[in-house]
Design a protein around this motif. Structure first.
Motif, PDB file in Angstrom:
ATOM      1  N   LYS A  43      22.930  63.000  38.670  1.00  0.00           N
ATOM      2  CA  LYS A  43      22.641  62.186  37.499  1.00  0.00           C
ATOM      3  C   LYS A  43      23.542  60.958  37.517  1.00  0.00           C
ATOM      4  N   MET A  44      23.058  59.918  36.865  1.00  0.00           N
ATOM      5  CA  MET A  44      23.892  58.726  36.726  1.00  0.00           C
ATOM      6  C   MET A  44      25.058  59.059  35.808  1.00  0.00           C
ATOM      7  N   LYS A  45      26.182  58.504  36.116  1.00  0.00           N
ATOM      8  CA  LYS A  45      27.400  58.750  35.337  1.00  0.00           C
ATOM      9  C   LYS A  45      27.433  57.839  34.109  1.00  0.00           C
ATOM     10  N   THR A  46      28.392  58.082  33.247  1.00  0.00           N
ATOM     11  CA  THR A  46      28.547  57.214  32.082  1.00  0.00           C
ATOM     12  C   THR A  46      28.954  55.815  32.540  1.00  0.00           C
ATOM     13  N   VAL A  47      28.666  54.861  31.698  1.00  0.00           N
ATOM     14  CA  VAL A  47      28.926  53.463  32.017  1.00  0.00           C
ATOM     15  C   VAL A  47      30.063  52.959  31.127  1.00  0.00           C
ATOM     16  N   SER A  48      30.907  52.124  31.672  1.00  0.00           N
ATOM     17  CA  SER A  48      32.029  51.566  30.931  1.00  0.00           C
ATOM     18  C   SER A  48      31.679  50.166  30.420  1.00  0.00           C
TER      19      SER A  48
END
Length: 186
Positions: A43-48
Motif C-alpha cells: 500500500k502507499m504510505k502516508t504523505v508528509s
C-alpha cells in the motif's frame, strides 16, 4: 540394561531428527509468511506536508474567491505501479468544508488516461483552484484527501494539512464600511 540404553539412544536420535525436521519446516513456513505479508503490504504510505507547497502560503480572499495553487511532489518509490490515487483539496472551516475538483494519478502499469507517475523517479504536479468565500472561512485550513484504488481494493491515506488561515481583509473592509453606512444612516 544395554538393550534399554540402546533403545533409549535410538529414541533420542529419532526425536532429534524429528525436531530438526520440524524446525526446518517451521523456518520455511515463517519465510513464506514473511514474503506473503511483505508483498501484500504494498500500500502507499502516508504523505508528509513537506511534499506540498501552497501559493499563497496563507490563503487570501481576492474579491469573493480564494485562489490557491498547490505544487506537489511524489518521492521516488512512493507511487505503487498498480495503483490509482485521487487527491481532493478540501478547505475546512467551522461549520463545513469546500471541496475542489479532484485530480487523479495512476501507476505506470495501470491502463487509463490519468497522469502516470514513475515508481523509480516519482513525479511532480500542479493544481490550481478557487473556492467561493463565505465568512466562516476566516479560520479555514487547507487539507489534501487521498483515495487509493488498487485492483478491486480501495483505501484512504490520512489527510494532510498543507495551509492555515485565510486573510480576508477586503471582506472585513466591506463589512466595516457597510456597518459605518448603517451607523450614519445611509
Amino acid at each position: 540394561l544395554c538393550a534399554t540404553a540402546h533403545g533409549c539412544l535410538n529414541l533420542i536420535t529419532k526425536n532429534t531428527q524429528i525436531i530438526k525436521l520440524m524446525m526446518k519446516k517451521t523456518s520455511l513456513l515463517l519465510l513464506v509468511v514473511a514474503v506473503l505479508m511483505s508483498s501484500c503490504s504494498s500500500k502507499m504510505k502516508t504523505v508528509s506536508a513537506e511534499y506540498f507547497t501552497v501559493t499563497p502560503s496563507v490563503l487570501e480572499v481576492v474579491g469573493s474567491e480564494i485562489p490557491v495553487t498547490i505544487d506537489g511532489k511524489f518521492p521516488a518509490k512512493f507511487f505503487n505501479k498498480n495503483s490509482v490515487l485521487t487527491i481532493t483539496p478540501v478547505l475546512k472551516y467551522e461549520g463545513g468544508e469546500a471541496l475542489a475538483e479532484p485530480v487523479t494519478f495512476q501507476g505506470e502499469k495501470v491502463r487509463g488516461n490519468d497522469r502516470a507517475i514513475s515508481y523509480e523517479d516519482g513525479g511532480t504536479f500542479r493544481m490550481k483552484m478557487q473556492y467561493g468565500y463565505v465568512p466562516a472561512m476566516e479560520d479555514a485550513e487547507l487539507y489534501l484527501r487521498f483515495d487509493v484504488a488498487k485492483g478491486s481494493k480501495t483505501y484512504t491515506i490520512p489527510e494532510v494539512k498543507i495551509a492555515d488561515g485565510c486573510v480576508a481583509t477586503s471582506q472585513l473592509y466591506r463589512r466595516t464600511a457597510a456597518m459605518a453606512n448603517i451607523a450614519v444612516g445611509e
